[in-house]
Design a protein around this motif. Sequence first.
Motif, mmCIF file in Angstrom:
data_model
loop_
_atom_site.group_PDB
_atom_site.id
_atom_site.type_symbol
_atom_site.label_atom_id
_atom_site.label_comp_id
_atom_site.label_asym_id
_atom_site.label_seq_id
_atom_site.Cartn_x
_atom_site.Cartn_y
_atom_site.Cartn_z
ATOM 1 N N VAL A 170 0.843 -1.212 0.000
ATOM 2 C CA VAL A 170 0.000 0.000 0.000
ATOM 3 C C VAL A 170 0.871 1.252 0.000
ATOM 4 O O VAL A 170 0.621 2.193 -0.766
ATOM 5 N N SER A 171 1.912 1.254 0.820
ATOM 6 C CA SER A 171 2.820 2.406 0.870
ATOM 7 C C SER A 171 3.490 2.641 -0.467
ATOM 8 O O SER A 171 3.644 3.790 -0.913
ATOM 9 N N PHE A 172 3.890 1.561 -1.113
ATOM 10 C CA PHE A 172 4.551 1.682 -2.412
ATOM 11 C C PHE A 172 3.596 2.260 -3.457
ATOM 12 O O PHE A 172 3.968 3.146 -4.227
ATOM 13 N N LEU A 173 2.366 1.785 -3.469
ATOM 14 C CA LEU A 173 1.380 2.317 -4.421
ATOM 15 C C LEU A 173 1.107 3.795 -4.164
ATOM 16 O O LEU A 173 1.025 4.596 -5.105
ATOM 17 N N ILE A 174 0.984 4.160 -2.907
ATOM 18 C CA ILE A 174 0.774 5.578 -2.563
ATOM 19 C C ILE A 174 1.968 6.400 -3.027
ATOM 20 O O ILE A 174 1.809 7.486 -3.600
ATOM 21 N N CYS A 175 3.159 5.871 -2.807
ATOM 22 C CA CYS A 175 4.380 6.555 -3.238
ATOM 23 C C CYS A 175 4.400 6.750 -4.751
ATOM 24 O O CYS A 175 4.739 7.838 -5.236
ATOM 25 N N LEU A 176 4.032 5.719 -5.497
ATOM 26 C CA LEU A 176 3.995 5.832 -6.963
ATOM 27 C C LEU A 176 3.048 6.941 -7.402
ATOM 28 O O LEU A 176 3.402 7.782 -8.241
ATOM 29 N N PHE A 177 1.850 6.947 -6.834
ATOM 30 C CA PHE A 177 0.865 7.957 -7.224
ATOM 31 C C PHE A 177 1.273 9.355 -6.760
ATOM 32 O O PHE A 177 1.089 10.330 -7.483
ATOM 33 N N ALA A 178 1.856 9.448 -5.576
ATOM 34 C CA ALA A 178 2.217 10.755 -5.017
ATOM 35 C C ALA A 178 3.400 11.397 -5.737
ATOM 36 O O ALA A 178 3.526 12.621 -5.744
#
Length: 166
Positions: free
Chosen positions: A15-23
Amino acid sequence: MKARVPAILLLLAYVSFLICLFATESKLPLQVATHFNGGGRPDGWMTRLMFLKFMGIFGFMFPLLIVGINFLIRFLPQSSFNMPNRGYWMAPERRPQTFRFFLDHSLWLALFAAMFVAFIYLLVLQANLSMPPKLSLLPLLLSMAAFLLGLLWWGVTLMQHFRKVV
């Protein structure tokens, strides 16, 4: 119960990685330097969209592959395992427990892999924020060393577990 902690941590890493990608998507240039030579200078490029797709897929699939392999080994014959006390751990009454340990333990390795991929993404992002792009080699080498140490820890604890005859 033992698998709960690494499973939750792995889910949080995903989840953190996906948020990082989008952010951070908008911070990447349209052409992203994705491969670097020994001096940290770029020698390979991708479009932003292709890079984000690649990192998203690789960041998800690499750890999942580790868990998947450790799930599928239960279907291999006993003779294909080279492990301490194989006869004891592969006995029919302990075989489910043995493969449960493999699967549970693989979640830790998958977590290390997910964290490693996320860190590599952040290093590539940082490299692309400078003009001209340049990859910082020391953090890359340190992250590789940390991943290898985690892999070593994982392998040693795996072997230690199977050296014991309960």
